[in-house]
Design a protein around this motif. Sequence first.
Motif, PDB file in Angstrom:
ATOM      1  N   TRP A   3      11.799   0.391  -4.394  1.00 33.20           N
ATOM      2  CA  TRP A   3      11.335  -0.686  -5.377  1.00 33.20           C
ATOM      3  C   TRP A   3      12.057  -2.136  -5.159  1.00 33.20           C
ATOM      4  CZ3 TRP A   3       7.570   0.156  -8.369  1.00 33.20           C
ATOM      5  CH2 TRP A   3       6.959   0.832  -8.730  1.00 33.20           C
ATOM      6  N   MET A   4      13.251  -1.955  -4.683  1.00 36.49           N
ATOM      7  CA  MET A   4      13.855  -3.240  -4.402  1.00 36.49           C
ATOM      8  C   MET A   4      12.705  -4.171  -3.513  1.00 36.49           C
ATOM      9  SD  MET A   4      16.195  -5.528  -4.890  1.00 36.49           S
ATOM     10  CE  MET A   4      17.802  -5.974  -4.838  1.00 36.49           C
ATOM     11  N   LYS A   5      12.580  -3.627  -2.396  1.00 33.39           N
ATOM     12  CA  LYS A   5      11.637  -4.252  -1.492  1.00 33.39           C
ATOM     13  C   LYS A   5      10.375  -4.469  -2.118  1.00 33.39           C
ATOM     14  CE  LYS A   5      13.125  -2.132   2.744  1.00 33.39           C
ATOM     15  NZ  LYS A   5      12.958  -1.661   4.042  1.00 33.39           N
ATOM     16  N   MET A   6       9.773  -3.731  -2.992  1.00 34.30           N
ATOM     17  CA  MET A   6       8.433  -3.983  -3.555  1.00 34.30           C
ATOM     18  C   MET A   6       8.816  -5.007  -4.563  1.00 34.30           C
ATOM     19  SD  MET A   6       6.346  -0.539  -4.002  1.00 34.30           S
ATOM     20  CE  MET A   6       7.484   0.297  -5.085  1.00 34.30           C
ATOM     21  N   GLU A  47      11.582  -4.651  14.185  1.00 36.54           N
ATOM     22  CA  GLU A  47      10.455  -4.340  14.409  1.00 36.54           C
ATOM     23  C   GLU A  47      10.001  -2.694  14.785  1.00 36.54           C
ATOM     24  OE1 GLU A  47       7.651  -6.438  14.338  1.00 36.54           O
ATOM     25  OE2 GLU A  47       9.235  -7.902  13.658  1.00 36.54           O
ATOM     26  N   SER A  48      11.113  -2.000  14.650  1.00 33.67           N
ATOM     27  CA  SER A  48      10.800  -0.597  14.807  1.00 33.67           C
ATOM     28  C   SER A  48      11.322   0.262  13.517  1.00 33.67           C
ATOM     29  CB  SER A  48      12.226  -0.094  16.045  1.00 33.67           C
ATOM     30  OG  SER A  48      13.339  -0.335  15.365  1.00 33.67           O
ATOM     31  N   GLU A  49      11.189  -0.365  12.389  1.00 33.00           N
ATOM     32  CA  GLU A  49      11.000   0.498  11.370  1.00 33.00           C
ATOM     33  C   GLU A  49       9.916  -0.019  10.422  1.00 33.00           C
ATOM     34  OE1 GLU A  49      13.771  -2.865   8.783  1.00 33.00           O
ATOM     35  OE2 GLU A  49      14.730  -1.188   9.507  1.00 33.00           O
ATOM     36  N   PRO A  50       9.654   0.763   9.267  1.00 29.24           N
ATOM     37  CA  PRO A  50       8.352   0.686   8.422  1.00 29.24           C
ATOM     38  C   PRO A  50       8.549  -0.860   7.980  1.00 29.24           C
ATOM     39  CG  PRO A  50       9.453   2.541   7.798  1.00 29.24           C
ATOM     40  CD  PRO A  50      10.584   1.744   8.756  1.00 29.24           C
ATOM     41  N   GLY A  51       7.270  -1.516   7.839  1.00 27.83           N
ATOM     42  CA  GLY A  51       7.331  -2.896   7.638  1.00 27.83           C
ATOM     43  C   GLY A  51       6.442  -3.377   6.623  1.00 27.83           C
ATOM     44  N   GLY A  69       6.920  -5.149  11.211  1.00 24.06           N
ATOM     45  CA  GLY A  69       7.370  -3.799  11.462  1.00 24.06           C
ATOM     46  C   GLY A  69       6.188  -2.837  11.683  1.00 24.06           C
ATOM     47  N   ILE A  70       6.649  -1.633  11.673  1.00 23.17           N
ATOM     48  CA  ILE A  70       5.727  -0.406  12.131  1.00 23.17           C
ATOM     49  C   ILE A  70       4.680   0.045  11.050  1.00 23.17           C
ATOM     50  CG2 ILE A  70       5.697   1.946  13.320  1.00 23.17           C
ATOM     51  CD1 ILE A  70       6.568  -0.285  14.925  1.00 23.17           C
ATOM     52  N   ALA A  71       3.642   0.206  11.287  1.00 24.51           N
ATOM     53  CA  ALA A  71       2.655   0.776  10.312  1.00 24.51           C
ATOM     54  C   ALA A  71       2.704   2.157  10.240  1.00 24.51           C
ATOM     55  CB  ALA A  71       1.058   0.380  10.419  1.00 24.51           C
ATOM     56  N   ASN A  72       2.769   2.938  11.306  1.00 24.76           N
ATOM     57  CA  ASN A  72       2.953   4.339  11.530  1.00 24.76           C
ATOM     58  C   ASN A  72       3.978   4.737  12.176  1.00 24.76           C
ATOM     59  OD1 ASN A  72       2.384   7.010  12.289  1.00 24.76           O
ATOM     60  ND2 ASN A  72       0.059   6.922  11.659  1.00 24.76           N
ATOM     61  N   LEU A  73       5.099   5.289  11.723  1.00 26.17           N
ATOM     62  CA  LEU A  73       6.201   5.828  12.592  1.00 26.17           C
ATOM     63  C   LEU A  73       5.853   6.858  13.486  1.00 26.17           C
ATOM     64  CD1 LEU A  73       8.931   5.614   9.676  1.00 26.17           C
ATOM     65  CD2 LEU A  73       8.386   4.258  11.366  1.00 26.17           C
ATOM     66  N   GLN A  82      -4.934  -6.755  10.429  1.00 27.59           N
ATOM     67  CA  GLN A  82      -5.979  -5.991  10.238  1.00 27.59           C
ATOM     68  C   GLN A  82      -5.664  -4.303   9.757  1.00 27.59           C
ATOM     69  OE1 GLN A  82      -5.751  -8.025  13.051  1.00 27.59           O
ATOM     70  NE2 GLN A  82      -7.159  -9.503  11.743  1.00 27.59           N
ATOM     71  N   SER A  83      -4.141  -4.358   9.701  1.00 32.09           N
ATOM     72  CA  SER A  83      -3.783  -2.774   9.451  1.00 32.09           C
ATOM     73  C   SER A  83      -4.431  -2.371   8.000  1.00 32.09           C
ATOM     74  CB  SER A  83      -2.372  -3.067   9.435  1.00 32.09           C
ATOM     75  OG  SER A  83      -1.815  -2.800  10.526  1.00 32.09           O
ATOM     76  N   ASN A  84      -4.783  -1.102   7.973  1.00 32.35           N
ATOM     77  CA  ASN A  84      -5.567  -0.748   6.525  1.00 32.35           C
ATOM     78  C   ASN A  84      -4.304   0.159   5.930  1.00 32.35           C
ATOM     79  OD1 ASN A  84      -6.859   0.464   4.667  1.00 32.35           O
ATOM     80  ND2 ASN A  84      -8.150   1.643   6.105  1.00 32.35           N
ATOM     81  N   PHE A  85      -3.795  -0.287   5.002  1.00 30.61           N
ATOM     82  CA  PHE A  85      -2.846   0.484   4.059  1.00 30.61           C
ATOM     83  C   PHE A  85      -3.591   1.266   3.136  1.00 30.61           C
ATOM     84  CE2 PHE A  85      -0.678  -3.333   5.946  1.00 30.61           C
ATOM     85  CZ  PHE A  85       0.568  -2.550   6.381  1.00 30.61           C
ATOM     86  N   ARG A  86      -3.069   2.372   2.942  1.00 27.68           N
ATOM     87  CA  ARG A  86      -3.557   3.275   1.747  1.00 27.68           C
ATOM     88  C   ARG A  86      -2.545   3.479   0.754  1.00 27.68           C
ATOM     89  NH1 ARG A  86      -8.235   4.910   4.093  1.00 27.68           N
ATOM     90  NH2 ARG A  86      -8.236   5.489   6.369  1.00 27.68           N
TER      91      ARG A  86
END
Length: 111
Positions: A3-6, A47-51, A69-73, A82-86
């Motif tokens: 929640w802090m990041k959001m 760049e190696s963690e969720p972003g 960061g990474i879209a899919n660990l 162009q990443s698609n976030f659900r």
Amino acid sequence: MTWMKMSLIAIALALSACGGSPPTDSRNETADTRPIDELVAQYYGTESEPGVALMVVKDGDIVFQLTRGIANLDTGDVITLQSNFRLASVTKHITALAVLMLSDWGKLDLE
């Protein structure tokens, strides 16, 4: 995402909407984007963690965009523009937070 990041991303978007530090004109190549870059870097350091993917749009023009960061660990896919976030209903809470913050700051009337 915590929640802090959001909350920090919502604050950055709210500040952008009310004339904060982000550039306000996509044609202004000298606009200072460091405040947003620094805010994001504090919470998305490697760049190696969720972003995050962040885009600020004003009057239909993109004035700032950033990915980190990474879209899919599992696959290691890097986040791109162009990443698609659900996101399901998560974005409703962020939008509500940003609207209430703008209202609290006197930048928006809830009526």
